[in-house]
Design an enzyme around this catalytic site. Structure first.
Site, PDB file in Angstrom:
ATOM      1  CG  HIS A 109      -1.694   1.272   1.396  1.00  0.00           C
ATOM      2  ND1 HIS A 109      -2.898   1.490   0.758  1.00  0.00           N
ATOM      3  CD2 HIS A 109      -1.433   2.395   2.119  1.00  0.00           C
ATOM      4  CE1 HIS A 109      -3.346   2.693   1.084  1.00  0.00           C
ATOM      5  NE2 HIS A 109      -2.470   3.261   1.907  1.00  0.00           N
ATOM      6  CD  GLU A 110       2.155   3.397   3.648  1.00  0.00           C
ATOM      7  OE1 GLU A 110       2.379   4.518   3.139  1.00  0.00           O
ATOM      8  OE2 GLU A 110       1.141   3.162   4.334  1.00  0.00           O
ATOM      9  CG  HIS A 113       0.529   6.323  -0.566  1.00  0.00           C
ATOM     10  ND1 HIS A 113      -0.653   6.867  -1.024  1.00  0.00           N
ATOM     11  CD2 HIS A 113       0.236   5.755   0.638  1.00  0.00           C
ATOM     12  CE1 HIS A 113      -1.617   6.646  -0.138  1.00  0.00           C
ATOM     13  NE2 HIS A 113      -1.110   5.957   0.872  1.00  0.00           N
ATOM     14  CG  HIS A 117       5.705  11.440  -5.344  1.00  0.00           C
ATOM     15  ND1 HIS A 117       6.969  11.404  -4.794  1.00  0.00           N
ATOM     16  CD2 HIS A 117       5.505  12.735  -5.700  1.00  0.00           C
ATOM     17  CE1 HIS A 117       7.491  12.619  -4.810  1.00  0.00           C
ATOM     18  NE2 HIS A 117       6.624  13.441  -5.358  1.00  0.00           N
TER      19      HIS A 117
END
Length: 239
Positions: A109-110, A113, A117
């Site tokens: 999940h991280e 991100h 980005h």
């Protein structure tokens, strides 16, 4: 009856709009308990691949062709996050070195991100831009509102509500960012073979439970904002 316009009012010792706060707190507590229960359940389930959260993150970033992001361990539990300014993925104690299904899901999940980005995902850019504004608004709004009440200055109360609404806006913008990161994570976990189909269901439950905490936080903030608007509107009517 309100005394002195925006002055002290004994009625505010108990106000019917407090029910909105109670609902918001209840939603947050339920969501928090849900994510802890789900994470605890799947933190005991070893992923078939046997790779850790840190290894999962490295494999996903390599798959996505991203080489300028650092992965590091941070103390704590469930405080995992990606910092787009420093380009660092921070993985907590229960994720970094764990090979559980829950750890793999959170690490992925991280990385979702990170990919957002890297690809210029607009909602993430908007959320990042809102961080200082939202922090300022949430930090000072109550002081401004209180000053408006104490000194009977309606424009100050309005300004405080507007400042608080910036924090609410941040919570709302966060929702598509978090859901999109989870969707990207689940897709990559399956594309790379890190998780099988059966494991994907478990990872989806972990990420869904985590997403509900953001939904609850947004709902609580919206209810708080609604309460302020109701109080302010009623106060004006009673002047």
């Amino acid at each position: 009856m309100y005394l002195g316009g925006y002055g002290y009012n004994p009625y505010m010792i108990w106000d019917p709009t407090y029910i909105l706060i109670i609902i918001g707190v209840a939603l947050s507590l339920i969501a928090s308990a849900g994510v802890r229960r789900t994470f605890s359940r799947y933190s005991t389930v070893r992923s078939a691949s046997g790779i850790t959260g840190e290894e999962t993150a490295r494999r996903i970033l390599s798959y996505a062709g991203i080489t300028d992001v650092k992965i590091q361990h941070v103390s704590g539990q469930l405080n995992d996050h990606y910092n787009p300014k420093t380009k660092v993925v921070n993985l907590s104690d229960v994720v970094y070195g764990s090979n559980s299904l829950a750890a793999v899901a959170v690490a992925a999940h991280e990385c979702g991100h990170v990919i957002q980005h890297d690809r210029g995902y607009v909602p993430l850019s908007l959320r990042t831009a809102l961080v200082p504004v939202a922090n300022f608004g949430s930090g000072i709004s109550w002081f401004v509102i209180l000053a408006g009440i104490l000194f009977s200055i309606p424009p100050l109360i309005t300004a405080g509500i507007v400042l608080f609404s910036l924090a609410v806006l941040f919570q709302i913008v966060t929702l598509p960012v978090e859901f999109n990161a989870s969707r990207r994570a689940l897709g990559i976990l399956q594309d790379t073979g890190i998780l099988g189909n059966d494991e994907g269901r478990g990872a989806r439950r972990v990420l869904r439970a985590a997403a509900l905490t953001y939904v609850a936080a947004a709902a609580a903030s919206i209810l708080q904002l609604l309460r302020l608007i109701l109080l302010f509107g009623r106060n004006r009517d009673d002047r």
